[in-house]
Design an enzyme around this catalytic site. Structure first.
Site, PDB file in Angstrom:
ATOM      1  CD  GLU A  74      10.906  -7.499   5.730  1.00 16.50           C
ATOM      2  OE1 GLU A  74      11.264  -8.593   6.233  1.00 16.50           O
ATOM      3  OE2 GLU A  74      10.432  -6.568   6.403  1.00 16.50           O
ATOM      4  NE  ARG A 125       9.969   6.249   8.469  1.00 14.35           N
ATOM      5  CZ  ARG A 125       9.032   6.018   7.540  1.00 14.35           C
ATOM      6  NH1 ARG A 125       9.215   5.040   6.655  1.00 14.35           N
ATOM      7  NH2 ARG A 125       7.946   6.747   7.487  1.00 14.35           N
ATOM      8  CG  ASN A 178       8.442  -1.877   0.384  1.00 15.84           C
ATOM      9  OD1 ASN A 178       7.846  -2.011   1.457  1.00 15.84           O
ATOM     10  ND2 ASN A 178       8.997  -0.742   0.010  1.00 15.84           N
ATOM     11  NE  ARG A 187       6.941   4.401   9.735  1.00 13.69           N
ATOM     12  CZ  ARG A 187       5.837   4.485   9.002  1.00 13.69           C
ATOM     13  NH1 ARG A 187       5.496   3.512   8.201  1.00 13.69           N
ATOM     14  NH2 ARG A 187       5.060   5.554   9.070  1.00 13.69           N
ATOM     15  CE1 TYR A 211       8.647   4.858   2.629  1.00 10.59           C
ATOM     16  CE2 TYR A 211       7.325   6.844   2.914  1.00 10.59           C
ATOM     17  CZ  TYR A 211       7.719   5.602   3.346  1.00 10.59           C
ATOM     18  OH  TYR A 211       7.192   5.086   4.508  1.00 10.59           O
ATOM     19  N   PRO A 226       0.795  -1.223   0.000  1.00  7.76           N
ATOM     20  CG  PRO A 226      -0.113  -1.104   2.134  1.00  7.76           C
ATOM     21  CD  PRO A 226       0.550  -2.053   1.183  1.00  7.76           C
ATOM     22  CG  ASN A 227      -0.218   4.338   1.290  1.00  8.74           C
ATOM     23  OD1 ASN A 227      -1.180   4.899   0.767  1.00  8.74           O
ATOM     24  ND2 ASN A 227      -0.274   3.791   2.493  1.00  8.74           N
ATOM     25  CG  ASP A 230       0.225 -17.532   7.916  1.00  9.55           C
ATOM     26  OD1 ASP A 230       1.301 -17.565   8.558  1.00  9.55           O
ATOM     27  OD2 ASP A 230      -0.898 -17.587   8.461  1.00  9.55           O
ATOM     28  CB  ALA A 289       1.558   0.093   6.461  1.00  5.48           C
ATOM     29  NE  ARG A 345       3.865   6.508   1.734  1.00  3.87           N
ATOM     30  CZ  ARG A 345       4.242   5.304   2.128  1.00  3.87           C
ATOM     31  NH1 ARG A 345       4.791   4.472   1.270  1.00  3.87           N
ATOM     32  NH2 ARG A 345       4.036   4.910   3.361  1.00  3.87           N
ATOM     33  CG  HIS A 363      11.142  -2.207   4.675  1.00  6.58           C
ATOM     34  ND1 HIS A 363       9.801  -2.200   4.378  1.00  6.58           N
ATOM     35  CD2 HIS A 363      11.389  -3.350   5.330  1.00  6.58           C
ATOM     36  CE1 HIS A 363       9.259  -3.303   4.858  1.00  6.58           C
ATOM     37  NE2 HIS A 363      10.198  -4.019   5.435  1.00  6.58           N
ATOM     38  CB  SER A 409      12.441   4.621   4.947  1.00  6.58           C
ATOM     39  OG  SER A 409      11.514   3.706   5.522  1.00  6.58           O
ATOM     40  CG  HIS A 421       5.346  -2.290  10.075  1.00  6.76           C
ATOM     41  ND1 HIS A 421       6.678  -2.638  10.123  1.00  6.76           N
ATOM     42  CD2 HIS A 421       5.263  -1.271   9.171  1.00  6.76           C
ATOM     43  CE1 HIS A 421       7.370  -1.847   9.297  1.00  6.76           C
ATOM     44  NE2 HIS A 421       6.527  -1.007   8.707  1.00  6.76           N
TER      45      HIS A 421
HETATM   46  C1  DHK Z   1       7.139   1.545   3.139  1.00  2.29           C
HETATM   47  C2  DHK Z   1       5.988   1.834   3.795  1.00  2.29           C
HETATM   48  O1  DHK Z   1       4.883   2.120   3.104  1.00  2.29           O
HETATM   49  C3  DHK Z   1       5.928   1.906   5.250  1.00  2.29           C
HETATM   50  O2  DHK Z   1       4.643   1.600   5.754  1.00  2.29           O
HETATM   51  C4  DHK Z   1       6.983   1.041   5.907  1.00  2.29           C
HETATM   52  C5  DHK Z   1       8.353   1.081   3.856  1.00  2.29           C
HETATM   53  C6  DHK Z   1       8.345   1.360   5.323  1.00  2.29           C
HETATM   54  C7  DHK Z   1       9.604   1.503   3.135  1.00  2.29           C
HETATM   55  O3  DHK Z   1      10.497   2.090   3.744  1.00  2.29           O
HETATM   56  O4  DHK Z   1       9.727   1.208   1.945  1.00  2.29           O
HETATM   57  O5  DHK Z   1       6.976   1.248   7.293  1.00  2.29           O
END
Ligand code: DHK
Length: 149
Positions: free
Chosen positions: A99, A108, A75, A112, A25, A12-13, A88, A78, A20, A101, A103, A81
């Site tokens: 995995e 943070r 990635n 997170r 990011y 998401p996002n 699963d 959110a 964003r 990320h 950031s 977490h």
């Molecule tokens: C991306 C997100 O959207 C956050 O919810 C994570 C992660 C960190 C990133 O750093 O790519 O906490």
């Protein structure tokens, strides 16, 4: 002979990458990132199946569908977490899982700093910006070639 396909999954996002919180990011868009991943994987002799969803169940279905791919870069945003369901599903994956990320989640907010995914992943890359995706693709390709670790 067909080339190995590495799945690159975004949660998401991440569709709004570039817009964003660019200070966290970066300014690259998801489409820019996809192009870079495709080009990097090509140099490694692999293809990429690059996807994004804002929905937890969609991500679970994608992981199920792609469970026999050569490897998975994820990635989960959110959901990293919060999601036992994504964890699963990842446990079904046959190849290496990295995995990622963008950031440094450990620098943070406290929420997170726990990931439901890390201990089912083969490796974790955090805080390297979007370069982390290329590092993850290289790590998977190296494992496919019988690389160390
Ligand atoms: C991306 C997100 O959207 C956050 O919810 C994570 C992660 C960190 C990133 O750093 O790519 O906490």
């Amino acid at each position: 002979m067909s080339r190995p396909v590495i799945a690159v999954l975004n949660g998401p996002n991440l569709n709004l990458l570039g817009e964003r919180q660019p200070e966290v990011y970066g300014s690259e868009t998801l489409a820019d990132l996809e192009r870079r991943c495709v080009a990097h994987a090509d140099g490694l002799g692999c293809d990429v199946d690059f996807r994004q969803s804002n929905h937890e169940g969609d991500l679970v279905s994608m992981i199920q569908e792609l469970r026999r791919s050569a490897g998975v870069v994820i990635n989960a945003g959110a959901y990293t977490h919060t999601s036992i369901a994504i964890r699963d599903a990842l446990a079904l994956v046959q190849g290496p899982i990295i995995e990622v990320h963008i950031s440094n989640v450990h620098a943070r907010e406290g929420f997170r700093q726990h990931s439901y995914l890390s201990d089912v992943a083969t490796g974790v890359i955090v805080g390297c910006g979007t370069l982390g995706y290329e590092l993850a693709l290289s790590a998977i390709a190296s494992k496919l070639d019988g690389g160390v670790g």
